[in-house]
Design an enzyme around this catalytic site. Structure first.
Site, PDB file in Angstrom:
ATOM      1  N   TYR A   1       0.824  -1.212   0.000  1.00  0.00           N
ATOM      2  CA  TYR A   1       0.000   0.000   0.000  1.00  0.00           C
ATOM      3  C   TYR A   1       0.858   1.263   0.000  1.00  0.00           C
ATOM      4  O   TYR A   1       0.418   2.313  -0.457  1.00  0.00           O
ATOM      5  CB  TYR A   1      -0.911   0.027   1.230  1.00  0.00           C
ATOM      6  CG  TYR A   1      -2.243  -0.669   1.065  1.00  0.00           C
ATOM      7  CD1 TYR A   1      -2.311  -1.998   0.656  1.00  0.00           C
ATOM      8  CD2 TYR A   1      -3.428   0.007   1.337  1.00  0.00           C
ATOM      9  CE1 TYR A   1      -3.529  -2.634   0.525  1.00  0.00           C
ATOM     10  CE2 TYR A   1      -4.654  -0.626   1.211  1.00  0.00           C
ATOM     11  CZ  TYR A   1      -4.700  -1.941   0.796  1.00  0.00           C
ATOM     12  OH  TYR A   1      -5.916  -2.565   0.677  1.00  0.00           O
TER      13      TYR A   1
ATOM     14  N   LYS B   1       3.128 -15.077   1.782  1.00  0.00           N
ATOM     15  CA  LYS B   1       3.444 -15.919   0.618  1.00  0.00           C
ATOM     16  C   LYS B   1       4.955 -16.135   0.604  1.00  0.00           C
ATOM     17  O   LYS B   1       5.661 -15.677  -0.322  1.00  0.00           O
ATOM     18  CB  LYS B   1       2.949 -15.249  -0.670  1.00  0.00           C
ATOM     19  CG  LYS B   1       1.447 -15.368  -0.895  1.00  0.00           C
ATOM     20  CD  LYS B   1       1.002 -16.765  -1.332  1.00  0.00           C
ATOM     21  CE  LYS B   1       1.389 -17.050  -2.759  1.00  0.00           C
ATOM     22  NZ  LYS B   1       0.970 -18.433  -3.164  1.00  0.00           N
TER      23      LYS B   1
ATOM     24  N   ASP C   1      -2.948 -17.830   0.299  1.00  0.00           N
ATOM     25  CA  ASP C   1      -3.997 -18.434  -0.537  1.00  0.00           C
ATOM     26  C   ASP C   1      -4.650 -19.602   0.202  1.00  0.00           C
ATOM     27  O   ASP C   1      -5.876 -19.753   0.217  1.00  0.00           O
ATOM     28  CB  ASP C   1      -3.442 -18.875  -1.907  1.00  0.00           C
ATOM     29  CG  ASP C   1      -2.204 -19.752  -1.815  1.00  0.00           C
ATOM     30  OD1 ASP C   1      -1.602 -19.846  -0.722  1.00  0.00           O
ATOM     31  OD2 ASP C   1      -1.832 -20.361  -2.842  1.00  0.00           O
TER      32      ASP C   1
ATOM     33  N   ASP D   1      -6.343  -7.131   3.998  1.00  0.00           N
ATOM     34  CA  ASP D   1      -7.500  -6.520   3.350  1.00  0.00           C
ATOM     35  C   ASP D   1      -8.395  -7.622   2.773  1.00  0.00           C
ATOM     36  O   ASP D   1      -9.614  -7.639   2.986  1.00  0.00           O
ATOM     37  CB  ASP D   1      -7.018  -5.578   2.243  1.00  0.00           C
ATOM     38  CG  ASP D   1      -8.154  -4.813   1.596  1.00  0.00           C
ATOM     39  OD1 ASP D   1      -9.067  -4.385   2.326  1.00  0.00           O
ATOM     40  OD2 ASP D   1      -8.141  -4.656   0.360  1.00  0.00           O
TER      41      ASP D   1
ATOM     42  N   ASP E   1     -12.145  -9.381   4.427  1.00  0.00           N
ATOM     43  CA  ASP E   1     -13.427  -9.399   3.703  1.00  0.00           C
ATOM     44  C   ASP E   1     -14.006 -10.817   3.695  1.00  0.00           C
ATOM     45  O   ASP E   1     -15.212 -11.005   3.851  1.00  0.00           O
ATOM     46  CB  ASP E   1     -13.271  -8.901   2.259  1.00  0.00           C
ATOM     47  CG  ASP E   1     -13.510  -7.405   2.123  1.00  0.00           C
ATOM     48  OD1 ASP E   1     -13.294  -6.686   3.112  1.00  0.00           O
ATOM     49  OD2 ASP E   1     -13.913  -6.958   1.030  1.00  0.00           O
TER      50      ASP E   1
HETATM   51  C1  IPM Z   1     -10.440  -1.484   3.989  1.00  0.00           C
HETATM   52  C2  IPM Z   1     -10.684  -0.854   2.649  1.00  0.00           C
HETATM   53  C3  IPM Z   1      -9.546   0.117   2.350  1.00  0.00           C
HETATM   54  C4  IPM Z   1      -8.277  -0.685   2.245  1.00  0.00           C
HETATM   55  C5  IPM Z   1      -9.780   0.997   1.110  1.00  0.00           C
HETATM   56  C6  IPM Z   1     -11.070   1.758   1.163  1.00  0.00           C
HETATM   57  C7  IPM Z   1      -8.612   1.933   0.883  1.00  0.00           C
HETATM   58  O1  IPM Z   1     -10.840  -1.836   1.675  1.00  0.00           O
HETATM   59  O2  IPM Z   1     -10.253  -0.742   4.967  1.00  0.00           O
HETATM   60  O3  IPM Z   1     -10.461  -2.713   4.065  1.00  0.00           O
HETATM   61  O4  IPM Z   1      -7.948  -1.207   1.166  1.00  0.00           O
HETATM   62  O5  IPM Z   1      -7.573  -0.778   3.246  1.00  0.00           O
HETATM   63 MG    MG Z   2     -10.997  -3.818   2.447  1.00  0.00          MG
END
Ligand code: IPM
Ligand code: MG
Length: 365
Positions: free
Chosen positions: A143, A194, A226, A250, A254
């Protein structure tokens, strides 16, 4: 008179303002019913800040963020700003806050509420009782790594570059957070990278292993990222704490979020050095497609406020009160659209907020 707590609210874009309005009502309730004295500041972030100031975070908002005890952020981004340069994009506002406040430790708990076991896309027995803590490194890795950019080559091609980079000290400090966290939980850490293809991943694995020597009571295992994604949907209850880098964190958060029924349920805390400001935000995004329709689930933001009460303001009783109220409302059968199930009552963002407040009234002793 109780100690004064300072808070900066940054609602942001899309559904940000409507979910934050519900969190604000909880803050007011805490003032009226629990004597918690908050000084609340509010400003823009993301696309809203870009529209107002020409950049995704004003200097004033950043200065304020550095002064207050905590920041509560809604969400950033939306198609409206797709053409904007990366350094002025809504997402940059978030990244500036994380970097400038040195919020290197991102705690993303994935807890499956009993009432939502059937809302998960996985079989109920796989997610019932699920309680995972993802510890995501938040201020390093790809990032922020340099060089980065898109360049024109002489042959007319274009080349996009980002750099994955970690230093030992960055790995050590996030590993310590994960091991400390595991000590308060089930005592297991899974470190994910990884290492089979990336030097930065190999370094991560070696350095996490070194830090583990300070924690003889914690069990450490390593899992390729993975494979970790696969195991999260195969048998998620095998995990206690997962520690991983910025990008894998990230993605994996999710995945973990969805196990609990909806991204709309998951809070997060971004912590820095002890005593410094911290930032709390829902894991979900700005959901521009449903913005302004009263469809958004305010629970992730409300639970993020609960995390702020626990980690920044040292008010764990109030954090528990909020979490208990959310649980009660879900058990009572109320659902926003994202967690709607057959036979339950579908409610709007603000009715969900009302119901949580009423549950707090009834649980407040
Ligand atoms: C998160 C989001 C952010 C990230 C974006 C909005 C920049 O996806 O906080 O998970 O990638 O960190
Ligand atoms: Mg995210």
């Amino acid at each position: 008179m109780s100690k004064e707590h300072s808070l900066l609210i940054l609602p942001g874009d899309g559904i940000g303002p409507e979910i934050m309005a519900q969190a604000r009502r909880i803050i007011d309730w805490l003032g009226a019913n629990r004597g918690l004295n908050f000084t609340v500041h509010e400003d823009h972030v993301g696309g809203a800040a870009y529209d107002a100031y020409g950049k995704p975070l004003s200097d004033g908002a950043l200065a304020l963020a550095k002064q207050v005890d905590a920041v509560l952020l809604g969400a950033v981004g939306g198609p409206k700003w797709d053409g904007v340069d990366y350094d002025k994009r809504p997402e940059a506002g978030l990244l500036i806050l994380r970097k400038e406040l040195e919020l290197f430790a991102n705690l993303r708990p994935a807890i499956c509420f009993d009432a939502l076991v059937d809302a998960s896309s996985l079989k109920p027995e796989l997610v019932s009782g699920l309680d995972i803590m993802i510890v995501r490194e938040l201020t390093g890795g790809v990032y922020f790594g340099e060089p980065r950019g898109i360049e024109e080559l002489e042959n007319g091609e274009r080349r996009g570059v980002n750099t994955q980079v970690y230093t030992t000290s960055e790995i050590h400090r996030i590993a310590h957070v994960a091991f400390d966290m595991a000590g308060k939980r089930a005592g297991r850490v899974t470190s994910s990278e990884k290492a089979n293809v990336m030097e930065s991943g190999l370094l991560w694995r070696e350095e996490v292993t070194k830090v583990a020597e300070n924690y003889p009571d914690i069990a450490l295992d390593h899992m390729l990222a993975d494979s970790c994604a696969m195991q999260l949907v195969r048998a998620p209850k095998q995990f206690d704490v997962i520690v991983t880098d910025n990008l894998f964190g990230d993605l994996l958060s999710d995945v973990a979020a969805m196990l609990t029924g909806s991204l709309g349920m998951l809070p997060s805390a971004a912590l820095g050095v002890k005593g410094g400001c911290a930032m709390y935000e829902p894991v979900h995004g700005s959901a521009p497609d449903i913005a302004g329709q009263g469809l958004a689930n305010p629970i992730a933001t409300i639970l993020s406020l609960a995390m702020a009460l626990r980690y920044t303001y040292d008010c764990s009783a109030e954090a528990q009160l909020i979490e208990g109220a959310v649980q009660k409302v879900l058990e009572g059968g109320l659902r926003t659209a994202d967690i709607m199930q057959p036979g339950k009552a579908k409610v709007s963002t603000s009715v969900m907020g009302d119901s949580i407040l009423r549950a707090m009234d009834s649980l407040n002793t």
